[in-house]
Write an enzyme that holds these catalytic residues in place. Sequence first.
Site, PDB file in Angstrom:
ATOM      1  N   GLU A 158      40.269  60.188  27.274  1.00 38.48           N
ATOM      2  CA  GLU A 158      39.078  60.175  26.424  1.00 38.48           C
ATOM      3  C   GLU A 158      37.898  59.857  27.348  1.00 38.48           C
ATOM      4  OE1 GLU A 158      37.728  60.743  23.579  1.00 38.48           O
ATOM      5  OE2 GLU A 158      35.946  59.509  23.861  1.00 38.48           O
ATOM      6  N   CYS A 341      44.880  72.753  24.779  1.00 43.49           N
ATOM      7  CA  CYS A 341      44.333  71.482  24.290  1.00 43.49           C
ATOM      8  C   CYS A 341      45.401  70.457  23.908  1.00 43.49           C
ATOM      9  CB  CYS A 341      43.477  71.773  23.070  1.00 43.49           C
ATOM     10  SG  CYS A 341      42.793  70.296  22.355  1.00 43.49           S
TER      11      CYS A 341
HETATM   12  S1  SF4 Z   1      43.844  64.180  22.011  1.00 47.02           S
HETATM   13 FE1  SF4 Z   1      45.123  63.108  23.519  1.00 47.02          FE
HETATM   14  S2  SF4 Z   1      43.794  62.797  25.276  1.00 47.02           S
HETATM   15 FE2  SF4 Z   1      42.469  63.247  23.501  1.00 47.02          FE
HETATM   16  S3  SF4 Z   1      41.980  61.248  22.625  1.00 47.02           S
HETATM   17 FE3  SF4 Z   1      43.807  61.956  21.543  1.00 47.02          FE
HETATM   18  S4  SF4 Z   1      45.519  61.058  22.690  1.00 47.02           S
HETATM   19 FE4  SF4 Z   1      43.711  60.946  23.998  1.00 47.02          FE
END
Ligand code: SF4
Length: 355
Positions: A158, A341
Amino acid sequence: MNLLGYTYEDILALVKENKMGGREEAKKLFSDLYGEGRCEAGRKQASSSPMQPGPGNGFVCDLPPVSGSIEEGGTIKFLLKLEDGLETESIILPMGGRYNTLCISSQIGCRWSCAFCETGKMGLIRNLTKVEILAQLMTAELVYKKPIRNIVFMGMGEAFDNFDNVLGAIDIFTHPWAMNIPKKSICISTVGNVQGISRLTELARKERDKNYHKLHLAVSLNGADDAARSHLMPVNRRWPLAELKESLMETEQFGRKDLLYFEYIMIKGVTDGEENGRKLIDFAKGFPKITVNLIPFNPGRDSGFEKPTAEELERFHEQLLTAGIRVFTRNSQGERIMAACGQLGNRKSENTDKM
Ligand code: SF4
């Protein structure tokens, strides 16, 4: 001394300290460093190769080694081996023609545990440093010789949980004497981290000349009611949808065409269907210029989720379109190599030959 990560101001101080010249020499060293991976401090020599020490000045541009890569249909996924033995994951996606998009990681692992995400299963291991973020772009351009025009922070992690290093790397990516990538060609993807969104809003207002307001924001939505979204994305318990919406409306990106995206992963029986479509349309009300990207779920190992049929995808797409929402259904390039993704970080420790 490894110069990677140095800003122009750092290099200027270094050049002066070492009595190697002034602004012109610093500018040359800075642009050679990030443009070509050279550290010759102003004396470019045709014989010197990238990432080699400059002649006699003791400076190096030391990139982490590539520890594995795989290519499918032009999409390249590569790993960099970091000093502590961990690995970053990055994806080069061809744009058609000469240029490419680079999908960059900002962390090893991630703390948010989204149910559909391979990276989330790892938990957060650590933030990447500014140098480790920069190295991903330099490797794509200097090692793979792929000119990069767009950068998306959609790899592992993130980005707003590693705010300072991500913004520090962006400052160098976009510096006209370094990589010179425009801010409008960079997209920060966020899980909906309201704290990070607010920090960016504040920075964009305070440092107007740095053009942070031109960065694209992609919010991983994946659900438009609190119960459903909290089930898939634990972040929603910390920052529910109303709070997220309010913070987005405060951004400089709000209402600006092409700057605010909602990413919506289509999962069969979970996020698809007419009712979910209606909720998404409701959530989108009040945003004049958002774009919704529908991403068919890329079934990972042991994910337990499936992607909807092509007909279901089409129907959902049409429902949003009819409601006046700008919508795209994204192709997951690199599906087989788990480069789509939410699919990074899946097998970090495995033999990379098997990626
Ligand atoms: S999609 Fe995956 S990388 Fe993105 S915030 Fe959620 S857990 Fe984290």
